[in-house]
Scaffold this active site. Structure first.
Site, short mmCIF file in Angstrom:
data_model
loop_
_atom_site.label_atom_id
_atom_site.label_comp_id
_atom_site.label_asym_id
_atom_site.label_seq_id
_atom_site.Cartn_x
_atom_site.Cartn_y
_atom_site.Cartn_z
N HIS A 185 53.41 35.31 75.31
CA HIS A 185 54.55 34.71 76.01
C HIS A 185 54.70 33.24 75.62
CE1 HIS A 185 57.58 35.78 78.84
NE2 HIS A 185 57.35 34.75 79.63
N TYR A 202 57.36 24.63 77.63
CA TYR A 202 56.81 25.70 78.49
C TYR A 202 55.30 25.61 78.44
CZ TYR A 202 55.34 30.37 80.01
OH TYR A 202 54.71 31.42 80.66
#
Ligand code: 3ML
Length: 107
Positions: free
Chosen positions: A26, A39
């Site tokens: 991810h 992120y």
């Protein structure tokens, strides 16, 4: 900067090793994501309960993620992006439950 913090819980039955692997995938998928400034995803390593103020029990949390956006316009770019949609599809495959917090700058 817009920042959204997420508590992540593994799906029922997923091993820690698999969850860790999916978190890495991810993170790698987030590279170059349109509109996303940054992120971060971190595994919860331990849960100390010996707090100096009353302890808040919120149940098991497996990881904490955070998304940064430079502006509302960039956030909209992210929302509209097909790459972001594919990212969320991967999220559906390894995030059992998600609790978002939109945080606000204080100082
Ligand atoms: C929103 C998100 C929180 C997280 O940790 O990853 C992103 C995307 C997703 O939920 O799949």
């Amino acid at each position: 900067m817009i920042r959204i913090l997420y508590l992540l819980v593994k799906p029922e039955g997923m091993s820690d090793a698999q969850f860790r692997k999916e978190c890495v995938v991810h993170f790698e998928m987030s590279a170059g994501m349109p509109g996303l400034h940054k992120y971060e995803v971190r595994l919860v390593a331990s849960n100390p309960t010996d707090t100096h103020v009353p302890y808040l029990d919120v149940g098991r949390i497996d990881a904490i993620g955070e998304c940064w956006f430079a502006s509302e316009a960039e956030y909209q770019v992210y929302i509209d992006s097909d790459i972001r949609k594919a990212w969320f599809e991967h999220g559906k495959a390894f995030i059992g439950q998600l609790k978002p917090f939109v945080t606000e700058e204080l100082v």
